[in-house]
Every structure is written in C-alpha cells, then in structure tokens.
Design a protein around this motif. Structure first.
Motif, PDB file in Angstrom:
ATOM      1  N   LEU A  49      53.985  17.209  62.532  1.00  0.00           N
ATOM      2  CA  LEU A  49      54.760  16.336  63.419  1.00  0.00           C
ATOM      3  C   LEU A  49      55.601  17.157  64.387  1.00  0.00           C
ATOM      4  N   VAL A  50      56.272  18.192  63.883  1.00  0.00           N
ATOM      5  CA  VAL A  50      57.073  19.056  64.754  1.00  0.00           C
ATOM      6  C   VAL A  50      56.193  19.700  65.816  1.00  0.00           C
ATOM      7  N   CYS A  51      55.022  20.167  65.418  1.00  0.00           N
ATOM      8  CA  CYS A  51      54.092  20.783  66.355  1.00  0.00           C
ATOM      9  C   CYS A  51      53.668  19.789  67.433  1.00  0.00           C
ATOM     10  N   ALA A  52      53.345  18.555  67.038  1.00  0.00           N
ATOM     11  CA  ALA A  52      52.908  17.545  67.995  1.00  0.00           C
ATOM     12  C   ALA A  52      54.005  17.227  69.010  1.00  0.00           C
ATOM     13  N   VAL A  53      55.253  17.121  68.533  1.00  0.00           N
ATOM     14  CA  VAL A  53      56.366  16.826  69.437  1.00  0.00           C
ATOM     15  C   VAL A  53      56.595  17.984  70.405  1.00  0.00           C
ATOM     16  N   CYS A  54      56.492  19.224  69.896  1.00  0.00           N
ATOM     17  CA  CYS A  54      56.741  20.398  70.737  1.00  0.00           C
ATOM     18  C   CYS A  54      55.652  20.591  71.795  1.00  0.00           C
ATOM     19  N   LEU A  55      54.468  20.062  71.574  1.00  0.00           N
ATOM     20  CA  LEU A  55      53.388  20.215  72.543  1.00  0.00           C
ATOM     21  C   LEU A  55      53.537  19.290  73.746  1.00  0.00           C
ATOM     22  N   VAL A  56      54.398  18.288  73.643  1.00  0.00           N
ATOM     23  CA  VAL A  56      54.521  17.307  74.732  1.00  0.00           C
ATOM     24  C   VAL A  56      55.392  17.797  75.896  1.00  0.00           C
ATOM     25  N   PRO A  57      56.638  18.276  75.675  1.00  0.00           N
ATOM     26  CA  PRO A  57      57.523  18.596  76.803  1.00  0.00           C
ATOM     27  C   PRO A  57      56.963  19.591  77.819  1.00  0.00           C
ATOM     28  N   PRO A  58      56.232  20.657  77.425  1.00  0.00           N
ATOM     29  CA  PRO A  58      55.757  21.604  78.449  1.00  0.00           C
ATOM     30  C   PRO A  58      54.900  20.970  79.536  1.00  0.00           C
ATOM     31  N   TRP A  59      54.238  19.849  79.250  1.00  0.00           N
ATOM     32  CA  TRP A  59      53.398  19.199  80.254  1.00  0.00           C
ATOM     33  C   TRP A  59      54.217  18.546  81.360  1.00  0.00           C
ATOM     34  N   PHE A  60      55.510  18.398  81.163  1.00  0.00           N
ATOM     35  CA  PHE A  60      56.372  17.807  82.187  1.00  0.00           C
ATOM     36  C   PHE A  60      56.974  18.862  83.117  1.00  0.00           C
ATOM     37  N   GLY A  61      56.682  20.139  82.867  1.00  0.00           N
ATOM     38  CA  GLY A  61      57.130  21.194  83.765  1.00  0.00           C
ATOM     39  C   GLY A  61      58.435  21.836  83.343  1.00  0.00           C
ATOM     40  N   ARG A  62      58.761  22.901  84.044  1.00  0.00           N
ATOM     41  CA  ARG A  62      59.947  23.690  83.696  1.00  0.00           C
ATOM     42  C   ARG A  62      61.235  22.902  83.886  1.00  0.00           C
ATOM     43  N   ALA A  63      61.272  22.040  84.923  1.00  0.00           N
ATOM     44  CA  ALA A  63      62.494  21.276  85.179  1.00  0.00           C
ATOM     45  C   ALA A  63      62.843  20.382  84.003  1.00  0.00           C
ATOM     46  N   ALA A  64      61.820  19.717  83.443  1.00  0.00           N
ATOM     47  CA  ALA A  64      62.074  18.836  82.306  1.00  0.00           C
ATOM     48  C   ALA A  64      62.539  19.630  81.089  1.00  0.00           C
ATOM     49  N   LEU A  65      61.974  20.818  80.899  1.00  0.00           N
ATOM     50  CA  LEU A  65      62.419  21.662  79.787  1.00  0.00           C
ATOM     51  C   LEU A  65      63.881  22.064  79.969  1.00  0.00           C
ATOM     52  N   THR A  66      64.268  22.325  81.218  1.00  0.00           N
ATOM     53  CA  THR A  66      65.666  22.670  81.493  1.00  0.00           C
ATOM     54  C   THR A  66      66.584  21.508  81.162  1.00  0.00           C
ATOM     55  N   TRP A  67      66.143  20.289  81.456  1.00  0.00           N
ATOM     56  CA  TRP A  67      66.965  19.121  81.107  1.00  0.00           C
ATOM     57  C   TRP A  67      67.165  19.039  79.605  1.00  0.00           C
ATOM     58  N   VAL A  68      66.096  19.280  78.853  1.00  0.00           N
ATOM     59  CA  VAL A  68      66.188  19.211  77.391  1.00  0.00           C
ATOM     60  C   VAL A  68      67.135  20.280  76.865  1.00  0.00           C
ATOM     61  N   VAL A  69      67.023  21.493  77.433  1.00  0.00           N
ATOM     62  CA  VAL A  69      67.897  22.586  76.996  1.00  0.00           C
ATOM     63  C   VAL A  69      69.358  22.257  77.290  1.00  0.00           C
ATOM     64  N   ASP A  70      69.627  21.780  78.516  1.00  0.00           N
ATOM     65  CA  ASP A  70      71.003  21.438  78.884  1.00  0.00           C
ATOM     66  C   ASP A  70      71.533  20.302  78.013  1.00  0.00           C
ATOM     67  N   MET A  71      70.688  19.291  77.781  1.00  0.00           N
ATOM     68  CA  MET A  71      71.090  18.161  76.947  1.00  0.00           C
ATOM     69  C   MET A  71      71.376  18.614  75.524  1.00  0.00           C
ATOM     70  N   SER A  72      70.544  19.524  75.025  1.00  0.00           N
ATOM     71  CA  SER A  72      70.712  19.968  73.637  1.00  0.00           C
ATOM     72  C   SER A  72      72.023  20.717  73.434  1.00  0.00           C
TER      73      SER A  72
END
Length: 292
Positions: free
Chosen positions: A165-188
């Motif tokens: 399950l953790v692997c499946a969730v982690c595979l999703v965000p990279p498809w939204f690009g670096r900007a989306a990953l930055t949002w997740v990092v800032d939010m976290s």
C-alpha cells in the motif's frame, strides 16, 4: 574540500542573499527544517522490534540527529567552497552542487556526489517504507484502518500488505510533476511540526505527572525532561508561526495551503467514519491494541 580551501583560499559567495534580509533568510530555512529531520522518527516507530534497551535507542536517535546535522553542514560548506564567488555560473545547472564539485575534483568528485546522495536517498526511502508500514500495522491492529494491513507474512513476519500500500501511494505523486511534490513537502512541514508538538506535549505531561498511558505503574516525575519537553513545545509553536503567520518569511504558499486543507478534510472524514464504527469499543481497548 577543506584542504582545497586552505591551499587555494578561494573567495566565497555572500552568506545571505543580497536582496533578502539575513533574519528573513534564516527564518525561511528554519520554517522548513522539521521536514529535513523527519526520517529520524523511524527509530521510535520501529522500537517494538528492537532487542536492546530503550537507553540505546535514545542514543541512536540523538547520534542520528547529530550526524545528520554535521552531514548537512559539511555538504553546504563543500558546495560553498567549490562555488566560491562564481555562483552565477551554476544557476542554469540541473544539479548545481554536483557541477561545482565536479569542476574542483573532476569526475571523481561527481562519482562521490552520486554515491553519497544515492546512499542518503535509498536509506531514507527504506526507513520511510519500514516506518510507514509499521504505523499501518499498528492502526490495522486497532481497527482504525483495514485489518488486512495488520497481516504479517513469511518467516520474517513482514507486513507485505502495508508495504504494498505504501509503495502504491508513493508511485502516484511523481506523475504530477516536481511542483506537486514541492507542495506535498511544504505541506508536510506543517504536519510534522504538529506531530513534534504533540510528542513533546505528551512527554511534558508524562514527566510532569509521572503517568504514562499504557504503563501499569507511574514513573517518578522528572524536572529536566519536563523543561526539555516544554522547550520542544515552544519551538514547535514557533515553527508553526513561521509557516502560517501572514508576512512570515517561511509562510506557506497558496498551493501548499490548499493541499493541506484537502488533506485535513480527508483525515477528518476518515476519522468520522471510523469513530462511528468504534463508538462501542472502549478507548482503553483501542489504546492497548495500539501499544501492544
């Protein structure tokens, strides 16, 4: 790099951006510092599998924080020495630190950078996978998530369903690009700071009253740990202020704030559903399952 600096004495770039006040630059880094140390929480999350004393576990945690701090400082120092005053030349590089180190040390420096960064990333991913899967196992044991996540398989008693399950969730965000990953990092950063505050508050309460949930006998109150935990609470509030107070140098942008609101709504909805399912279960029973 230190030998190179002593021998060549290159000039260094300004310590702070020329167009930003030093206090604002420092505050921006401090606001997101909790995210950089989040991987160290893997140690207490895996404590149930350790076959050594809690004192040694505390030593591992503290030395891990010290080592991480020294590594960050060494990385910044080496890059600063390598770049010198020629920082404008690396603005277009996809990986400026590696380009700067490569110019000073040649291909050997680049290989060392790749190996070091890969080791850091892979060990971090391994820790996150292990810790996240064990959290899901605990939640599954208490019926806060699907009980299938509580299943341990094979001789190693590995939580395969939780890992998948953790692997499946982690595979999703990279498809939204670096900007989306930055949002997740800032939010976290906000979520991690709340977790820091909650942990420090629980530690303060336990040190103040001597009562620890899940332990049949109280412990002796400890003023040192009480003040230490209180300092952690105050620092956590300061981190949150840097992230949310309008005008703060480290204030979250609109996209991370929207992402955070969506995440909070999903969490509240999940909790509302589960709380109805567990309304007839005594809180003590749930706590015992979580702390088993």
């Amino acid at each position: 790099m230190v030998i190179y600096y002593v021998a060549k004495r290159p000039g260094l770039a300004p310590a702070f951006p020329v167009d930003v006040p030093p206090a604002a630059a420092v505050a921006t880094i401090i606001a997101f510092a909790p995210w950089a140390y989040v991987g160290l929480d893997s140690i207490p999350q895996l404590a149930g599998e350790f076959n050594f004393s809690p004192k040694k576990e505390l030593g591992l945690l503290m030395w891990g924080i010290i080592a991480a701090t020294l590594i960050y400082l060494a990385m910044m120092l080496a890059t600063s020495i390598a770049v010198g005053t020629n920082h404008d030349a690396y603005e277009g590089e996809p990986w400026p630190p590696a380009a700067a180190i490569s110019d000073v040390m040649g291909p050997t420096g680049l290989v060392l950078m790749v190996v070091a960064v890969s080791a850091g990333v892979l060990t971090g991913l391994n820790g996150f996978f292990t810790a996240a899967s064990r959290v899901l196992v605990t939640l599954g044991r208490a019926n806060l998530v699907s009980s299938r996540l509580d299943e341990l398989n094979g001789k190693e008693r590995a939580p395969c369903n939780a890992v998948h399950l953790v692997c499946a969730v982690c595979l999703v965000p990279p498809w939204f690009g670096r900007a989306a990953l930055t949002w997740v990092v800032d939010m976290s950063s906000a979520g991690i700071t709340v977790a820091y505050f909650y942990t420090c508050f629980c530690a303060w309460k336990s040190a103040h009253t001597g009562k620890v949930p899940g332990m049949p006998k109280p412990i002796a109150p400890n003023k040192f740990y009480e003040y230490f935990a209180l300092a952690g609470c105050i620092l956590s509030v300061g981190f949150l202020a840097l992230l949310f107070v309008p005008g703060s140098p480290g204030m979250l942008g609109a996209a991370p704030l929207i992402t955070l609101v969506v995440w909070i709504v999903l969490g509240l909805a999940s909790w509302a559903i589960k709380s109805r399912q567990l309304k007839d279960v005594p809180p003590e029973e749930t706590a015992a399952l979580i702390l088993e």
